[in-house]
Design an enzyme around this catalytic site. Structure first.
Site, PDB file in Angstrom:
ATOM      1  CE  LYS A   1      -2.672  -2.588   3.280  1.00 54.62           C
ATOM      2  NZ  LYS A   1      -2.963  -2.728   4.708  1.00 54.62           N
TER       3      LYS A   1
ATOM      4  CG  ASP B   1       6.935   2.277  -0.031  1.00 55.18           C
ATOM      5  OD1 ASP B   1       7.662   1.422  -0.571  1.00 55.18           O
ATOM      6  OD2 ASP B   1       6.241   2.024   0.975  1.00 55.18           O
TER       7      ASP B   1
ATOM      8  CG  ASP C   1      15.135  -1.296   3.251  1.00 56.90           C
ATOM      9  OD1 ASP C   1      16.096  -0.602   3.587  1.00 56.90           O
ATOM     10  OD2 ASP C   1      14.610  -2.125   4.017  1.00 56.90           O
TER      11      ASP C   1
ATOM     12  CB  VAL D   1      11.057   7.211   6.688  1.00 59.71           C
ATOM     13  CG1 VAL D   1      12.432   7.815   6.879  1.00 59.71           C
ATOM     14  CG2 VAL D   1      11.036   6.316   5.462  1.00 59.71           C
TER      15      VAL D   1
ATOM     16  NE  ARG E   1      -0.294   1.485   5.083  1.00 60.79           N
ATOM     17  CZ  ARG E   1       0.751   0.797   4.633  1.00 60.79           C
ATOM     18  NH1 ARG E   1       1.660   1.380   3.879  1.00 60.79           N
ATOM     19  NH2 ARG E   1       0.898  -0.475   4.914  1.00 60.79           N
TER      20      ARG E   1
END
Ligand code: IMP
Ligand code: MG
Length: 172
Positions: free
Chosen positions: A41, A98, A101, A151, A163
């Site tokens: 999401k 998003d 990583d 974060v 969110r």
């Protein structure tokens, strides 16, 4: 704001950078249609803002994978929870994520989507934590590079919370 949160990128900084990324995508694909594929999401808010700066014939699609599942550590396993709905064949795909990583998620998704023979496949990640990389992967569009900090906000969560924060914050 909760005391454990500190703003890393303000809503104004995010908006300016996302607009730049949109302009770059618009230039790179001049006159061609694109499919924006968001990874649920976390990328939902980024995709919805980015899309409004992409001045091209475009469609949206979404994909979901298993992620941190309420932990700060990535298990290293990626599982597909929801697939895209349209055919990827011969399309210009922009995979919208998003955070890049460890790279495990995007490596998995890139491989899966390439097997469907898109015309092009590019990756847009709002944030990049290069120091955490376990799988080397190239993202074509990156909003901001950040150090190894956890974060939240602007779509990103910790145990599904935060969110909805308009700024990107560090969780201490
Ligand atoms: P990767 O497979 O390790 O590259 O993980 C990418 C996913 O981990 C992202 O899509 C995020 O959902 C999640 N993630 C990684 N770092 C953070 C963070 O700092 N905050 C929130 N989610 C994160
Ligand atoms: Mg994610």
């Amino acid at each position: 704001m909760a005391p454990e949160l500190k703003v890393l990128f303000s809503r104004e900084q995010i908006a300016a950078r996302v607009a730049e990324l949109g302009r770059q995508i618009t230039c790179d694909f001049t006159g061609e249609p694109v499919v924006l594929v968001g990874v649920l999401k976390g990328a939902a808010i980024f995709l919805s803002d980015l899309a409004r700066h992409v001045e091209l014939d475009s469609t949206f699609d979404f994909i979901a994978v298993s992620s941190y599942a309420n932990q700060r550590q990535n298990s290293g396993e990626v599982k597909l929870l929801k697939d895209v709905e349209q055919s990827m064949e011969d399309q210009n795909i922009i995979l919208v994520e998003d955070i890049l990583d460890t790279g495990l998620t995007l490596t998995y998704l890139q491989k899966m989507l390439l097997a469907r023979h898109p015309r092009t496949l590019r990756i847009a990640a709002l944030l990049d934590k290069p120091s955490r990389r376990q799988q080397s992967i190239h993202a074509d569009y990156i909003g901001f590079e950040i150090p190894d900090q956890f974060v939240v906000g602007y779509g990103m969560d910790y145990a599904e919370r935060y969110r909805n924060l308009p700024d990107i914050c560090v969780l201490r």
